[in-house]
Design a protein around this motif. Structure first.
Motif, mmCIF file in Angstrom:
data_model
loop_
_atom_site.group_PDB
_atom_site.id
_atom_site.type_symbol
_atom_site.label_atom_id
_atom_site.label_comp_id
_atom_site.label_asym_id
_atom_site.label_seq_id
_atom_site.Cartn_x
_atom_site.Cartn_y
_atom_site.Cartn_z
ATOM 1 N N PHE A 58 1.023 -0.501 0.152
ATOM 2 C CA PHE A 58 0.484 0.118 -0.107
ATOM 3 C C PHE A 58 1.126 0.765 -0.194
ATOM 4 O O PHE A 58 1.816 1.208 1.034
ATOM 5 N N ILE A 59 0.089 1.612 -1.121
ATOM 6 C CA ILE A 59 1.085 3.339 -0.688
ATOM 7 C C ILE A 59 0.418 4.152 -0.054
ATOM 8 O O ILE A 59 -0.966 4.301 -1.083
ATOM 9 N N LEU A 60 0.431 4.744 1.302
ATOM 10 C CA LEU A 60 -0.322 5.261 2.358
ATOM 11 C C LEU A 60 0.887 6.217 2.533
ATOM 12 O O LEU A 60 1.847 7.060 2.613
ATOM 13 N N ARG A 92 -3.893 8.349 7.044
ATOM 14 C CA ARG A 92 -3.633 7.344 7.135
ATOM 15 C C ARG A 92 -4.034 6.722 8.070
ATOM 16 O O ARG A 92 -4.341 5.260 8.077
ATOM 17 N N SER A 138 -7.583 5.247 6.265
ATOM 18 C CA SER A 138 -7.103 3.470 5.643
ATOM 19 C C SER A 138 -6.781 2.373 6.181
ATOM 20 O O SER A 138 -7.305 1.757 5.933
ATOM 21 N N VAL A 182 2.782 -1.363 3.924
ATOM 22 C CA VAL A 182 3.619 -0.373 3.815
ATOM 23 C C VAL A 182 4.573 -0.592 2.064
ATOM 24 O O VAL A 182 5.464 -0.864 3.086
ATOM 25 N N GLU A 197 5.284 5.525 2.290
ATOM 26 C CA GLU A 197 4.988 6.626 2.960
ATOM 27 C C GLU A 197 5.046 7.768 2.127
ATOM 28 O O GLU A 197 6.162 8.698 2.759
ATOM 29 N N LEU A 247 1.028 9.902 -3.487
ATOM 30 C CA LEU A 247 0.250 8.841 -3.857
ATOM 31 C C LEU A 247 -0.769 8.395 -5.512
ATOM 32 O O LEU A 247 -0.271 6.933 -5.422
ATOM 33 N N ARG A 248 -0.525 8.741 -6.156
ATOM 34 C CA ARG A 248 -0.925 8.693 -7.119
ATOM 35 C C ARG A 248 -0.108 8.022 -8.189
ATOM 36 O O ARG A 248 0.112 7.568 -8.752
ATOM 37 N N VAL A 301 1.637 4.401 -7.459
ATOM 38 C CA VAL A 301 0.484 3.999 -7.971
ATOM 39 C C VAL A 301 0.411 4.151 -9.432
ATOM 40 O O VAL A 301 0.506 2.503 -10.122
ATOM 41 N N SER A 343 -3.644 2.178 -3.317
ATOM 42 C CA SER A 343 -3.608 3.127 -2.418
ATOM 43 C C SER A 343 -5.533 3.345 -2.196
ATOM 44 O O SER A 343 -5.969 3.075 -2.962
ATOM 45 N N ILE A 383 -7.336 6.024 -1.900
ATOM 46 C CA ILE A 383 -7.175 8.231 -2.635
ATOM 47 C C ILE A 383 -8.915 8.448 -2.525
ATOM 48 O O ILE A 383 -9.773 8.117 -2.898
#
Length: 312
Positions: A198-200, A208, A211, A224, A227, A234-235, A238, A245, A247
Motif C-alpha cells: 500500500f502507498i500511504l 492514513r 486507510s 506499507v 509513506e 500516492l497517485r 500507484v 492506495s 484515494i
C-alpha cells in the motif's frame, strides 16, 4: 510625528518576527523598504529597549537567544491582535468586505474549496481570502495559533475548544495501476488486495488513519510499501505500479480512458470520509467569515447530493 514613530515601531516588530522565523536581515530590510544597516540599528535599539540580546549569530545566520524566543511569543500576540483589530474595524466600516482566513486539506484545494470560494464571491465580490493548506495536525494548529479562523478538514479535531460541523461525505476509492489484475473492474473488495503493498500517507495524516482502519475492517493490516506527504505522490506511485492506495474522490471527478490509474468502488467496507468545517468556540468570527461559514454549511453538500441523484 507620534504617528510616524508608532508605525516604525510596529514595522520593527514585524522585521524582528521575520528574522526570528528565518528571513535574512537583508530580505527583511527589503520587505520593510529600508536599508540593511538601518534595520540592524533598529534591531539593536529593540534589544536595548528590551534589555537583553534577542539574537546570536551562528555562522551567517541569526538565531534567537532564550530571551528572544520568549520575547517572540509576545510579539506574535501583539501583531496578531493588531491585525485582527484592523480587520475588525474594516469589517465595521464595510461588513461585506474583509478577509476570510481559511485553512484546508491539500486534497480539497482541487475541487471543494475553489467551488465554495467562487460561489461566495459571486454574492460578496469584495470579500478577500487568506488561504493555507496543511495536514490534519497542522490545520488544528492554524486555529489554535490564530493564523486561520476556519479550517476544512476530514475529521473532527479532538480538542475541547474547537467546534466542528460535517459538510459532506467524500468517497474513497481503491486506486490500482492501469495494468493491475483488477483494473478492468468497477468494484472490488478491499480484501482482494490484502497481500499487496500500500502507498500511504505518513502517520499523523487523517487519510492514513482512515486507510488503516478500513483495512482492519476488511480483515488485514496493510503492507506499507511507501509513506508520502501528498496525495498526488500516492497517485504517482500507484501509476508507476509500486502498489495500491485509498484515494479521495471528489463528487465530480472522472477518469480519462488513458489514465495510468483505475479507481474502484469498495464493496466490503464503507470507503468514505467525513469532510467538515471547524472554528474556535471561544472566538467571535468576523462578519464576512461568519457569512462564509453559513454559506459553506448550506451549500457544500449540494454537489454530492446532485451527484447521487444523477447516478440514481
Amino acid at each position: 510625528m507620534r504617528r510616524k514613530n508608532a508605525r516604525m515601531d510596529l514595522q520593527v516588530l514585524r522585521s524582528f518576527q521575520a528574522v526570528a522565523e528565518g528571513t535574512t536581515v537583508t530580505d527583511a530590510a527589503a520587505d520593510a523598504r529600508i536599508t540593511q544597516p538601518a534595520l540592524s540599528r533598529a534591531l539593536n535599539r529593540l534589544e536595548d529597549e528590551v534589555g537583553a540580546e534577542l539574537f546570536q549569530r551562528v555562522g551567517r545566520v541569526l538565531r534567537l537567544t532564550p530571551a528572544g524566543r520568549v520575547f517572540k511569543e509576545y510579539v506574535d500576540a501583539v501583531l496578531d491582535s493588531y491585525d485582527r483589530g484592523r480587520r475588525a474595524v474594516a469589517e465595521i466600516v464595510d461588513p461585506d468586505a474583509g478577509a476570510v482566513s481559511l485553512a484546508f486539506l491539500h486534497t480539497l484545494g482541487t475541487w471543494l474549496v475553489p467551488r465554495l470560494v467562487t460561489d461566495f464571491r459571486q454574492a460578496f465580490p469584495q470579500a478577500r481570502f487568506e488561504l493555507h493548506q496543511d495536514g490534519e495536525i497542522g490545520l488544528t494548529r492554524h486555529l489554535l495559533d490564530a493564523t486561520a479562523d476556519l479550517i476544512i478538514t476530514s475529521s473532527e479535531p479532538a480538542h475541547p475548544l474547537i467546534t466542528w460541523r460535517r459538510l459532506l461525505v467524500e468517497p474513497l476509492r481503491l486506486a490500482v495501476p492501469a495494468r493491475h489484475r483488477l483494473a478492468r473492474r468497477r468494484r472490488a473488495r478491499l480484501a482482494e488486495v490484502a497481500e499487496e503493498p500500500f502507498i500511504l500517507l505518513k502517520p499523523g495524516y487523517g487519510l492514513r488513519g482512515i486507510s488503516e482502519t478500513l483495512c482492519l475492517e476488511a480483515g488485514f493490516t496493510p503492507l506499507v510499501g511507501f509513506e508520502g506527504e501528498e496525495v498526488e505522490t500516492l497517485r504517482g506511485l500507484v501509476a508507476a505500479g509500486l502498489g495500491v492506495s485509498l484515494i479521495p474522490s471528489s463528487p465530480d471527478s472522472t477518469t480519462p480512458p488513458d489514465s495510468p490509474i483505475r479507481y474502484l468502488e469498495i464493496t466490503d467496507v464503507h470507503g468514505a470520509r467525513d469532510i467538515g468545517i471547524a472554528w474556535l468556540s471561544s472566538r467571535a468570527l468576523p462578519p464576512i467569515t461568519r457569512r462564509f461559514l453559513d454559506h459553506a454549511l448550506k451549500s457544500a453538500a449540494a454537489p454530492a447530493a446532485s451527484q447521487a441523484t444523477s447516478r440514481a
